[in-house]
Structures are given as C-alpha cells and as structure tokens.
Design an enzyme around this catalytic site. Sequence first.
Site, mmCIF file in Angstrom:
data_model
loop_
_atom_site.group_PDB
_atom_site.id
_atom_site.type_symbol
_atom_site.label_atom_id
_atom_site.label_comp_id
_atom_site.label_asym_id
_atom_site.label_seq_id
_atom_site.Cartn_x
_atom_site.Cartn_y
_atom_site.Cartn_z
ATOM 1 N N CYS A 3 0.635 -1.535 -0.178
ATOM 2 C CA CYS A 3 -0.205 0.033 -0.103
ATOM 3 C C CYS A 3 0.985 1.160 -0.061
ATOM 4 O O CYS A 3 1.895 1.602 0.690
ATOM 5 C CB CYS A 3 -0.889 -0.156 1.287
ATOM 6 S SG CYS A 3 -1.838 1.398 1.926
ATOM 7 N N HIS A 27 -8.744 7.349 3.886
ATOM 8 C CA HIS A 27 -8.173 8.803 3.428
ATOM 9 C C HIS A 27 -8.551 9.808 2.738
ATOM 10 O O HIS A 27 -10.011 9.290 1.916
ATOM 11 C CB HIS A 27 -6.952 8.289 2.544
ATOM 12 C CG HIS A 27 -6.878 7.583 1.435
ATOM 13 N ND1 HIS A 27 -7.467 7.401 0.667
ATOM 14 C CD2 HIS A 27 -7.042 8.887 -0.122
ATOM 15 C CE1 HIS A 27 -7.295 6.912 -0.430
ATOM 16 N NE2 HIS A 27 -7.225 8.277 -1.403
ATOM 17 N N GLY A 59 -14.124 6.235 -7.106
ATOM 18 C CA GLY A 59 -13.486 6.758 -7.689
ATOM 19 C C GLY A 59 -12.597 6.377 -6.957
ATOM 20 O O GLY A 59 -10.880 6.711 -7.408
ATOM 21 N N ALA A 84 4.346 5.815 -4.791
ATOM 22 C CA ALA A 84 4.617 5.813 -5.983
ATOM 23 C C ALA A 84 4.775 6.646 -7.177
ATOM 24 O O ALA A 84 5.703 6.466 -7.692
ATOM 25 C CB ALA A 84 2.813 5.514 -6.203
ATOM 26 N N SER A 106 -8.438 5.546 -5.132
ATOM 27 C CA SER A 106 -7.854 4.286 -5.598
ATOM 28 C C SER A 106 -6.857 3.635 -4.961
ATOM 29 O O SER A 106 -5.907 2.518 -5.246
ATOM 30 C CB SER A 106 -6.930 5.289 -7.288
ATOM 31 O OG SER A 106 -6.056 6.501 -5.740
ATOM 32 N N HIS A 161 -21.226 18.189 2.468
ATOM 33 C CA HIS A 161 -21.854 17.092 1.574
ATOM 34 C C HIS A 161 -21.418 15.760 1.508
ATOM 35 O O HIS A 161 -20.712 15.596 1.183
ATOM 36 C CB HIS A 161 -22.217 17.893 0.014
ATOM 37 C CG HIS A 161 -22.527 19.047 -0.152
ATOM 38 N ND1 HIS A 161 -23.948 19.341 0.464
ATOM 39 C CD2 HIS A 161 -22.079 20.327 -0.117
ATOM 40 C CE1 HIS A 161 -23.870 20.665 -0.163
ATOM 41 N NE2 HIS A 161 -23.455 21.173 0.077
ATOM 42 N N HIS A 217 -6.453 1.840 1.793
ATOM 43 C CA HIS A 217 -6.467 2.714 2.906
ATOM 44 C C HIS A 217 -7.007 4.035 2.949
ATOM 45 O O HIS A 217 -7.151 5.084 1.883
ATOM 46 C CB HIS A 217 -4.750 3.039 2.708
ATOM 47 C CG HIS A 217 -4.063 4.055 4.331
ATOM 48 N ND1 HIS A 217 -3.268 3.054 4.831
ATOM 49 C CD2 HIS A 217 -4.337 4.422 5.114
ATOM 50 C CE1 HIS A 217 -2.638 3.234 5.951
ATOM 51 N NE2 HIS A 217 -3.523 4.617 5.626
ATOM 52 N N ASN A 223 -13.274 10.519 -1.374
ATOM 53 C CA ASN A 223 -14.214 9.520 -2.118
ATOM 54 C C ASN A 223 -13.517 7.855 -1.630
ATOM 55 O O ASN A 223 -12.877 7.825 -1.150
ATOM 56 C CB ASN A 223 -13.360 9.523 -3.745
ATOM 57 C CG ASN A 223 -13.369 11.109 -4.415
ATOM 58 O OD1 ASN A 223 -14.609 11.661 -4.020
ATOM 59 N ND2 ASN A 223 -12.863 11.004 -4.661
ATOM 60 N N CYS A 225 0.419 3.164 3.531
ATOM 61 C CA CYS A 225 0.686 2.458 5.085
ATOM 62 C C CYS A 225 1.926 3.028 5.072
ATOM 63 O O CYS A 225 3.043 3.586 4.507
ATOM 64 C CB CYS A 225 0.994 1.411 4.925
ATOM 65 S SG CYS A 225 -0.459 0.334 5.155
ATOM 66 N N HIS A 249 -4.511 0.237 7.968
ATOM 67 C CA HIS A 249 -4.916 -0.530 6.507
ATOM 68 C C HIS A 249 -6.629 -0.450 6.820
ATOM 69 O O HIS A 249 -7.273 -0.336 5.578
ATOM 70 C CB HIS A 249 -3.897 -0.924 5.720
ATOM 71 C CG HIS A 249 -4.301 -1.773 4.300
ATOM 72 N ND1 HIS A 249 -3.881 -0.504 3.549
ATOM 73 C CD2 HIS A 249 -4.503 -2.276 3.921
ATOM 74 C CE1 HIS A 249 -4.054 -0.724 1.903
ATOM 75 N NE2 HIS A 249 -5.334 -1.904 2.176
ATOM 76 N N GLN A 289 -8.670 13.844 0.460
ATOM 77 C CA GLN A 289 -7.924 15.117 -0.107
ATOM 78 C C GLN A 289 -8.205 16.409 0.359
ATOM 79 O O GLN A 289 -9.097 16.590 1.475
ATOM 80 C CB GLN A 289 -7.600 14.664 -1.878
ATOM 81 C CG GLN A 289 -7.131 13.086 -2.030
ATOM 82 C CD GLN A 289 -7.094 13.204 -3.261
ATOM 83 O OE1 GLN A 289 -6.543 14.133 -4.135
ATOM 84 N NE2 GLN A 289 -8.343 11.699 -3.981
#
Length: 333
Positions: A47, A161, A154, A56, A156, A293, A159, A148, A50, A110, A163
Amino acid sequence: MFEYPHRRYNQLTDEWVLVSPQRTDRPWQGQVEKIPSDQRPIYDPHCYLCPGNQRAGGASNPNYESTFVFTNDFSALVPNPPEGGEIPPQLLKTSPVRGTCRVICFSPRHDLTMREMPKEDIRRLVNVWAEQIGELGEKYRWVQIFENKGALMGSSNPHPHGQIWASDQLPNEPWKEEQQQKRYFEENGSLLLIDYVKLEQQQEERVVVENNNWIALVPFWAVWPFEILLLPKRHVLRLPDLSDEERDDLASLMKELLTKYDRLFDNPFSYSMGWHGAPNDEADYAHWQLHAHYYPPLLRSATVRKFIVGYELLAEVQRDLTAEQAAKRLREI
C-alpha cells in the site's frame, strides 16, 4: 406525500431536480456492481499509504502513528503554473490557477474506514481538517477537503484517506453557493442554511440524526439517493471556528451517520463527501454557513447504483425516491 413526478428547487445552488418516485420498482437488467471485500490487513506492505512504505512517486512515508498529511505526489494543482498563451478574448477564456493538493491518511491502520475508527481518532481528524483550512486559507481563497470512499466513487486506494485541494480561484459549486447564500441574506436578513435547519427541525421528515450541536438530513432537493447535508446548528463560517464541544459532537455524529450508511445495505457504503465553508479572503462572508455534503451512489441495494446519464446529463438531474423516503430508511436503521 410527493408520490408523483415533480420538481424541487435547490435553494443552495439555484438548480432544479426532477423527482420520479414511481421509478423505484422498475425492472433492472443493467450493470450490477461487485460487492467489495471488507477483509483487509492492518498493514499492507504494497500500500502506498501505509506507514513506512514507499509511495508511487518515490517518497517514503514516515512510521506515522496518527493522522498523516503530505503533498500529493501527482498534484492536479501547483503553486506556480506557467502563464497561458494568447487566445481570442470573446469566445474562448482561460485563467491560470495556483494551488496545491494534499493527501490525508486518516489512520495508520489499513483496515479501518472512518466509521470503524475510534471516536477519539475521528475527533483528531476533525482537528487536522481545521488546521489544514487555517494554514492553507492564509494563502489560497478556496480549500476543498473531501473524501472518496470506495472504488464506486473513484478511490484508487482502500487505505482510509481523504484529500485537500487548495486554489486561488473559487470553483463552480462553491461559487453557486456563495451567490445563493448572499442573495438570500440580502433579501431576508437571515442565513439561508440556518433558516433551512429550523424548517427541517419543525417538519422532521428529512432529519436522519442530530445532537446538541449538529444535524444531518437528506436535503429536500437531494440528487443522490441517500444524500446527506451535515450542518452545525449555530452560525459558523469555517471549520477552524468550531468549539471543542462542537468538534466532539461532530466526531460522534459522523460515526453514527456512517454506521447507518454501512447498515443500510449491510455492506461498506461508498460515497464522496466534502466540506464547504466561507472562502478565505478579506470579503464579508457573514451570509455563509459551514456545511458538509455526502453523495453516495447506491440506489436500491449494495449492487445497484444511481447513474447520472441521459436525461440527467442533457436536461436536469433526476432522482428515483423522495428525500423523505430516503431519510426514513436511514433514520430507522
């Protein structure tokens, strides 16, 4: 009540919603979603989010033990974008946008969704949200905190999280809410969303959960099947303005609401959620009210979702059950 096709006006965005409650029993031979597995390890060595793992983009996460925030390695907004070229001014318009994007890992674990986190950890997350609004709001006019949850919306990475996207421009949805709240305040001398909360408390049909300081309801003009509008009961402009007691009550109410979501179809419930507070500049935003919302896609089961297609894209949004029906189902769980 309202068991017939009709339109409802969204006071907050100046838009209409077509409600067609007779469509809830129509046969379904369309797409059926796979029920996601709810079995995840406490720690996943593969992950990107984690603790201690490499992301990435190449950076490594610290061995964090609580909520962790970092700048997105693949940000959609950057602080210093290049200036755009010349284009004809009448039909084509462009405007550079400065900003930044961050990721919030809610927990080092996780395997936990926000609903499954201890209330104390959700309370700490509320503090982090407020801190991020305060910090980024000093530089950017709009700070959008959102989550999300689930592959249907959506996400990805499973874990837990969210944004943060901060920009020096006011995006479309907050702009519409700014215009409507300001107009209502100028015409009535009171706050649109505070007046709306009082009306909902009187009618009781669409309220799902509430406590001393917060209320969560399916708005009269809801588009998504089990959409929720979450608001403080007093006038609050932004998340950093919340008192300690209001933050405690917010953590409790979110956990209760998300538990109802997961129990609705006995399955982890997907949604997109986000906070809208007053913009961060020197203008007078006394007409604004902080709110969140929740937009969940599931319509009639864990495998059948609501699609925004056809008439919704080409004419106006349409929903298949009334807000009152949705609120009743959530309330009675």
